[in-house]
Design an enzyme around this catalytic site. Structure first.
Site, PDB file in Angstrom:
ATOM      1  N   HIS A  50       1.063  -1.253   0.302  1.00 35.64           N
ATOM      2  CA  HIS A  50      -0.187   0.023  -0.276  1.00 35.64           C
ATOM      3  C   HIS A  50       0.446   1.314   0.205  1.00 35.64           C
ATOM      4  O   HIS A  50       1.702   1.060   0.343  1.00 35.64           O
ATOM      5  CB  HIS A  50      -1.579   0.579   1.031  1.00 35.64           C
TER       6      HIS A  50
ATOM      7  N   ASP B 251      -4.759  -6.618  12.347  1.00 34.68           N
ATOM      8  CA  ASP B 251      -4.783  -5.093  12.153  1.00 34.68           C
ATOM      9  C   ASP B 251      -4.375  -4.706  11.125  1.00 34.68           C
ATOM     10  O   ASP B 251      -3.106  -4.671  10.466  1.00 34.68           O
ATOM     11  CB  ASP B 251      -3.403  -4.599  13.170  1.00 34.68           C
ATOM     12  N   LEU B 252      -5.145  -4.345  10.602  1.00 34.13           N
ATOM     13  CA  LEU B 252      -5.430  -3.250   8.901  1.00 34.13           C
ATOM     14  C   LEU B 252      -3.873  -2.693   8.653  1.00 34.13           C
ATOM     15  O   LEU B 252      -3.783  -1.585   9.339  1.00 34.13           O
ATOM     16  CB  LEU B 252      -6.654  -2.472   8.666  1.00 34.13           C
ATOM     17  N   ASP B 253      -3.729  -3.133   7.601  1.00 32.95           N
ATOM     18  CA  ASP B 253      -2.383  -2.338   7.356  1.00 32.95           C
ATOM     19  C   ASP B 253      -1.015  -1.992   8.499  1.00 32.95           C
ATOM     20  O   ASP B 253      -0.155  -1.271   8.397  1.00 32.95           O
ATOM     21  CB  ASP B 253      -2.852  -0.966   6.472  1.00 32.95           C
ATOM     22  N   GLU B 254      -1.016  -3.406   9.124  1.00 37.73           N
ATOM     23  CA  GLU B 254      -0.560  -2.501  10.430  1.00 37.73           C
ATOM     24  C   GLU B 254       0.834  -3.852  10.951  1.00 37.73           C
ATOM     25  O   GLU B 254       1.296  -3.855  12.023  1.00 37.73           O
ATOM     26  CB  GLU B 254      -0.731  -2.336  11.987  1.00 37.73           C
TER      27      GLU B 254
END
Length: 287
Positions: A196, A230-233
C-alpha cells in the site's frame, strides 16, 4: 532452478546466549555440510534476541534432506530455537490476489517469466474479470471470485478453498482491494504479503493522491508488509520512496506511487521467496 541442488537455507531465532554459532557450525560440519553464507543479528547481547540465516551445501556423505532436518530438530529443541530449513532449489508456490489495477501484478509476472522470481504460480484470483486475458496469456489459471457486501463471507471461503486446493506456500495481494477476515489471515499466518502507499496514517480513504497533491507532499512512498488482523499494520518487509515536487499533478503523483509500489512489493516477494525474512513481534529482520 537453483544451480546448487544440494544448497539449503536455515533461519533461526532464539534468546541470545553464548555458543549458538558454535553449536550450529559444529552440527553442520559433523554432517559434512559446507557453509557458504552466514549472517547474524542480536537485538541486545545481554538477554536479547538472536537471529541467524545460513546458506549451506550438503556434502556427498550428508544424509538426505529430510533426515538432515530431523537430526537438526534435536539440536533445535535443546537450544530452544525457532527455526525453518528449506532447500534453495524448491520453488515456492505463490498465489496472487488482484483487483482492477495491474501494475503490481504485471511487475510480478514479468519477473516470473524472465526467471528473476524463482516461484511457481499455480493460480491468480481476482474479484473482477479485468485482468483475465493478460493472466491467461502467461498460461496461468485465472479465477474470478466476485465479492459483494452480501456474499463477502462465502466469496472469501471460496478463495481460501482454491488456495488450499492448489497447495500454495504464500499469497501476494497485488492491489487486492478487499479487507481479509481474521479467519483468512489465520489460515496463512505470515504468508500473506500486501502493498500500500506509505501516506498512512495520513490521507486515508479514497483518492489519497488527490489529498497528497492538495497537501503538497514532497515524497511518495510504498510499504510492503505481512498481513495481520490489524489493518495495514503488520510486520514491514520493505519500504521505498521517490522524491516529487510542486510540478507533479495528481495523476503524475499516482503514476509515481504505482512505480514505487511495484518495486517495493517485488523486493519483498523476492526476499520472502529466498528465505531472507524472520518475523519477530511486529517487526522483521531481513538478511
Amino acid at each position: 532452478m537453483s544451480q546448487h541442488p544440494n544448497r539449503a537455507r536455515l533461519l533461526i531465532s532464539c534468546q541470545d546466549k553464548p555458543g549458538i554459532v558454535s553449536a550450529v557450525s559444529t552440527f553442520l560440519h559433523q554432517y559434512d555440510a559446507n557453509i557458504v553464507q552466514s549472517d547474524q543479528f542480536s537485538t541486545d547481547p545481554e538477554g536479547g534476541m538472536f537471529f541467524m540465516r545460513i546458506e549451506f551445501d550438503l556434502g556427498n556423505s550428508s544424509p538426505d534432506f529430510l533426515r538432515f532436518k530431523k537430526e537438526f530438530h534435536t539440536l533445535a529443541d535443546k537450544l530452544d530455537f525457532e527455526w525453518k530449513m528449506e532447500l534453495a532449489a524448491r520453488k515456492k508456490r505463490m498465489a496472487i490476489l488482484v483487483s482492477k489495477e495491474d501494475h503490481c501484478l504485471l511487475e510480478l509476472l514479468w519477473r516470473w517469466r524472465s526467471g528473476e522470481l524463482q516461484v511457481d504460480i499455480p493460480l491468480i484470483i481476482s474479484n473482477h474479470p479485468t485482468n483475465k486475458q493478460v493472466v491467461e496469456s502467461y498460461g496461468i489459471p485465472f479465477y474470478h471470485v466476485p465479492v459483494t457486501r452480501d456474499t463477502k463471507e462465502e466469496a472469501e471461503q471460496e478463495v481460501i478453498n482454491l488456495l488450499k486446493q492448489h497447495d500454495v506456500d504464500f499469497i501476494v495481494l497485488a492491489r487486492y482491494m478487499q479487507i481479509l477476515s481474521p479467519t483468512f489471515v489465520e489460515s496463512f499466518p505470515y504468508r500473506i504479503i500486501n502493498i500500500h502507499h506509505s501516506f498512512l496514517p495520513a490521507f486515508i480513504g479514497a483518492n489519497p493522491y488527490a489529498k497528497a497533491f492538495e497537501r503538497g507532499v514532497k515524497l511518495i512512498g510504498a510499504t510492503a508488509h505481512y498481513v495481520t488482523d490489524d489493518l495495514d499494520e503488520g510486520p514491514i518487509i520493505e519500504q521505498d520512496v521517490l522524491r516529487v515536487n510542486h510540478r507533479y499533478s495528481t495523476q503524475e503523483l499516482r503514476v509515481a506511487g504505482r512505480n514505487v509500489e511495484r518495486i517495493a512489493l517485488a523486493r519483498a516477494v523476492e526476499w520472502h521467496t529466498n528465505d531472507q525474512v524472520i518475523v519477530y513481534g511486529n517487526k522483521t529482520v531481513v538478511f
